[in-house]
Scaffold this active site. Structure first.
Site, mmCIF file in Angstrom:
data_model
loop_
_atom_site.group_PDB
_atom_site.id
_atom_site.type_symbol
_atom_site.label_atom_id
_atom_site.label_comp_id
_atom_site.label_asym_id
_atom_site.label_seq_id
_atom_site.Cartn_x
_atom_site.Cartn_y
_atom_site.Cartn_z
ATOM 1 N N TYR A 98 0.860 -1.193 0.000
ATOM 2 C CA TYR A 98 0.000 0.000 0.000
ATOM 3 C C TYR A 98 0.886 1.229 0.000
ATOM 4 O O TYR A 98 1.885 1.289 0.723
ATOM 5 C CB TYR A 98 -0.883 0.024 1.267
ATOM 6 N N GLU A 183 -3.616 7.376 -4.217
ATOM 7 C CA GLU A 183 -3.398 6.094 -3.535
ATOM 8 C C GLU A 183 -3.216 4.954 -4.532
ATOM 9 O O GLU A 183 -3.924 4.884 -5.537
ATOM 10 C CB GLU A 183 -4.627 5.820 -2.650
#
Lengths: 367, 292
Positions: A98, A183
Site C-alpha cells: 500500500y 493512492e
C-alpha cells in the site's frame, strides 16, 4: 470532491511514469477482442469493496470476458451500475503493498503512508505497520525518505529504486493536480518489479477552478444535494422531517444538534451563507421545502446576512409558495428589530431566543 | 490585555477593499474603533472608499501608512498571492476572511509565513476581535462586552451566537478568535488556547469546536498538561452523518475519525466542561469561575 475512476487514475499514473498494467477500457461486447491469456475485468464504479461484490473477475478468453461483463452490469454497487470496465493482464503477485500521499491535517503537510500489508482498507492496518512521513512542499521527497520507505517495506535493491520513483510521482500528482488523496492499493510486487494494480485519486473541490479538465462528479449525492451543489449551496440531506435553514456551517450543525437532542428529527443541513439578497432566501426556502414535512426552522444570527433581508425573503417565499408545513423563524443580530417588524406585519411571529425557538419547533412537529 | 491583537491603534489595511464585502467591513471595522489606515486593490490606487485611501500595492500602503496588519477579502483564486504580497511587504499579522482557498495553497502559505515571522489567522473565518482594542474581520460589532473570557472557535455565526450569549449573561470577552473552518488554518485552536493561558486578562477560556480533524483532541491534551484556567467547550456536529462535508471544508467525519464523541470525550478527560447547548456556556463559565 471529485473521485476519479480507476481507469482515469491509471491514465494519470502512466503519464507520471508509474508502472501500470496495459489496460483497455471496454463498455460493450464489440470492444473486446480475441485473447488467450489470464486477464482481469474490473467494474469502473466510484465505490469501495467492488471485488467482494463480484465486480472484479478473472477471465481467460473473449467469451468469458463478455459473459463476466454482462453479469457485472447487473450488479448494484451502492446505487451505481458499471458501464465501463478495465480489461487488463492478470499479474502473478508475490505481495500486495500500500502507498499513498494525502494531507495530514495534524502536521498540516502532505504525508506518505505506506505498508507491506496492502490490498486491504488502510484504516484496518495497525499503526506500527504503517510508514508515515511528512513531505515538506518546499523541499519535496527527500532521498533518505525513499531509503526509509524501501527498508520499511522490505524491498530488494532493485525495487527500492522503483518505489522511490513511484513516491516522487505520487507526490507530483498530489501537488500538480491539487489532490487530497493519491493512492495505490494494491501496489503489486512481482518478479519483474512493482506495478500499480488499482488507483484512487481525489481532487479537492476548492481547487477545481484551476483544473477545468476534471470531470464534474456527483458520486454519493442525493438528487436534492446535486441540485443544491449546482447552485453553489451547501446542503446535506438527513433522514428526518424538520427542515432547517441557518446561516453558517457551525450554527447549522448546532441547530441540527439542538433539534435532535430535544427529540426532533432534522431533515437536512442547509447553509444559507452570507447574503443580502432576499431572492437567495426565497431560493433557499424553496429548496428546503422539498425535504420538509412538518416544520421549517429558520435560524439566523445576522452579521453579513441581515435579519431584515431574511425577513423580506421569508415573507415573499411564504406568499409565493404557500407551504403546507409550519414555520418557525428565529432571528438575532444585525437589523433584528426591523426583521421582526416586517415578519409581524405579515402575520409571522418570530423568536429571539434559540432555546425557545427549538422548544416551539419540537412542539409544532409533535402536533 | 488580549491575544494577537493587543495594541490599540494598530494600523490596519484591507486587501480587496473595493469589493462589496471589503468596503462594507472596512467601514464596520472603523465603526468598531479599528485604525483602518488604508486599502489595497491593484489598479485602484489613488481613489478612496468611505474616506479610506486605496493603494495599488501593499508595499505602497505600508510606505504611506505604516500599516502593520492586513485583513484579506480577496477572492480565493487570488487570495494566496495577496497574502504573500502582504508578508513580503513586512506585514506581520494577516487575517484571511476568504473562503474556498485550496488547502494546498494554505500548507505553503503557512510554512512561508512561519519562515518570514508573520502570523496568519483564517482563512474561511470571521477574523479576530480584541474587545476595546480592535476588530480585524467581519464579526458583528454589537455582540461584544469587555470581560474575562477568551473565545476560540472554528465557526463564524455560531461564534456570534455564543459570544452574544456570554455578553448577555453579563460576562464578557478579552479576545474572540475565529480560526476558520478549513482543514489547514493559520492560527490553530491549540495555539490560541496556549495564548489565552498566558494572557493575564483572560480568566476562563471557551473552545468552540466541530466535527472533523483532531484539533480538539490535541487541544484537550494541551489543556490537560499546560492550562490551569477554567475551560468550557462546545462541539457542533453531534448528529452529523459520517462522510458528509457539513459546509466547512474541515467539517467531515472520515472513517471513524473526527467524530463529536471523540472530541467530547477528549475534553471531558482533560477536565473540560462540555456544554450541550450554547445557552449552557455562560452557566458553566459562572460555575467554573466561582470555584477558582
Amino acid at each position: 470532491m471529485v473521485d476519479l475512476l480507476e481507469y482515469e487514475g491509471k491514465s494519470i499514473f502512466k503519464e507520471y511514469g508509474i508502472p501500470v498494467p496495459d489496460f483497455k477500457v471496454v463498455s460493450d461486447e464489440k470492444d473486446i477482442q480475441d485473447f488467450n491469456e489470464k486477464m482481469v475485468i474490473k467494474a469502473q464504479v466510484p465505490t469501495g469493496g467492488r471485488g467482494k461484490r463480484g465486480g472484479v473477475r478473472i477471465v481467460n478468453n473473449k467469451e468469458e470476458a463478455i459473459r463476466a461483463m454482462n453479469e457485472i452490469k447487473n450488479i448494484n454497487f451502492d446505487g451505481y451500475k458499471a458501464d465501463k470496465f478495465i480489461l487488463e493482464k492478470a499479474y502473478e503477485i508475490k505481495k500486495e503493498l500500500y502507498i499513498s500521499v494525502t494531507l495530514d491535517r495534524s502536521v498540516e503537510m502532505p504525508v506518505v503512508l505506506a505498508s507491506a500489508e496492502g490490498g486491504v482498507d488502510i484504516n484496518s492496518v495497525p499503526q506500527e505497520k504503517i510508514y508515515k512521513k511528512p513531505i515538506n512542499p518546499f523541499i519535496g521527497v527527500t532521498e533518505y525518505t525513499k531509503r526509509e520507505l524501501s527498508k520499511f517495506l522490505g524491498l530488494s535493491e532493485y525495487d527500492a529504486q522503483e518505489i522511490g520513483r513511484i513516491l516522487v510521482s505520487l507526490y507530483n500528482i498530489y501537488d500538480k493536480l491539487d489532490a487530497s488523496l493519491v493512492e495505490i492499493n494494491p501496489l503489486g510486487l512481482t518478479n519483474n518489479g512493482l506495478i500499480a494494480l488499482d488507483s484512487k485519486i481525489t481532487i479537492e473541490d476548492d481547487a477545481l477552478f484551476r483544473h477545468k479538465e476534471m470531470p464534474i462528479r456527483y458520486f454519493g449525492l442525493d438528487e436534492i444535494e446535486i441540485e443544491a451543489k449546482k447552485k453553489g449551496l451547501a446542503f446535506v440531506k438527513l433522514e428526518g422531517d424538520i427542515g432547517i435553514i441557518a446561516n453558517g456551517a457551525g450554527l447549522n450543525m448546532a441547530t441540527i444538534d439542538l433539534i435532535a437532542q430535544a427529540g426532533g428529527r432534522p431533515a437536512n443541513f442547509f447553509d444559507l451563507g452570507g447574503t443580502d439578497d432576499p431572492e437567495k432566501v426565497i431560493q433557499a426556502i424553496e429548496l428546503a421545502s422539498k425535504v420538509t414535512n412538518k416544520v421549517l426552522f429558520i435560524n439566523i444570527f445576522g452579521g453579513v446576512t441581515r435579519c431584515d433581508t431574511v425577513a423580506r425573503g421569508v415573507v415573499k417565499a411564504i406568499n409565493e409558495l404557500k407551504p403546507k408545513f409550519k414555520l418557525v423563524v428565529r432571528i438575532r443580530g444585525a437589523n433584528e428589530e426591523e426583521g421582526r417588524k416586517i415578519l409581524l406585519e405579515n402575520g409571522i411571529d418570530s423568536m429571539l431566543n434559540l432555546d425557545d425557538a427549538v422548544d416551539r419547533v419540537i412542539k409544532l412537529a409533535g402536533e | 490585555m488580549a491575544i494577537i491583537v493587543t495594541e490599540k491603534g494598530l494600523p490596519v489595511i484591507v486587501q480587496g477593499i473595493t469589493g462589496h464585502q471589503g468596503s462594507f467591513h472596512a467601514s464596520q471595522m472603523k465603526a468598531f474603533g479599528t485604525n483602518v489606515v488604508g486599502g489595497v486593490t491593484p489598479g485602484k490606487g489613488g481613489t478612496s472608499i468611505n474616506g479610506i485611501p486605496v493603494f495599488d500595492s501593499v508595499k505602497d500602503a505600508v510606505k504611506e501608512t505604516g500599516a502593520k496588519a492586513s485583513v484579506v477579502f480577496v477572492p480565493a483564486p487570488y487570495a494566496p498571492d495577496a497574502v504573500i504580497e502582504a508578508i513580503d511587504s513586512g506585514i506581520k499579522l494577516v487575517v484571511i476572511i476568504t473562503e474556498h482557498i485550496p488547502f494546498h495553497d494554505m500548507t505553503k502559505l503557512k510554512l512561508y509565513a512561519k519562515l518570514m515571522g508573520a502570523r496568519l489567522v483564517g482563512p474561511n473565518g470571521p477574523g479576530i476581535t480584541s474587545v476595546g482594542i480592535a476588530k480585524l474581520g467581519i464579526m458583528p460589532n454589537s455582540i461584544f462586552k469587555p470581560g474575562p473570557i477568551g473565545v476560540v472557535s472554528r465557526s463564524g455565526t455560531l461564534t456570534y451566537e455564543i459570544v452574544n450569549t456570554i455578553s448577555e449573561a453579563g460576562l464578557g470577552e478579552t479576545t474572540v478568535i475565529g480560526i476558520g473552518g478549513d482543514q489547514v488554518v493559520g492560527t490553530t485552536m491549540q495555539e490560541a488556547v496556549k495564548m489565552f493561558q498566558q494572557d493575564e486578562a483572560t480568566k476562563a477560556i471557551v473552545v468552540v469546536g466541530e466535527i472533523g480533524g483532531t484539533a480538539e483532541e490535541e487541544t484537550a491534551e494541551i489543556i490537560k498538561n499546560e492550562v490551569n484556567k477554567p475551560v468550557v467547550a462546545f462541539i457542533a456536529g453531534r448528529y452529523a452523518p459520517p462522510g458528509k462535508r457539513m459546509g466547512h471544508a474541515g467539517a467531515i467525519i472520515t472513517g471513524n475519525k473526527g467524530t463529536a464523541q471523540s472530541k467530547i470525550q477528549a475534553f471531558q478527560e482533560a477536565g473540560v466542561m462540555v456544554a450541550s447547548k450554547p445557552s449552557e456556556i455562560p452557566v458553566l463559565l459562572r460555575q467554573k469561575l466561582a470555584s477558582v
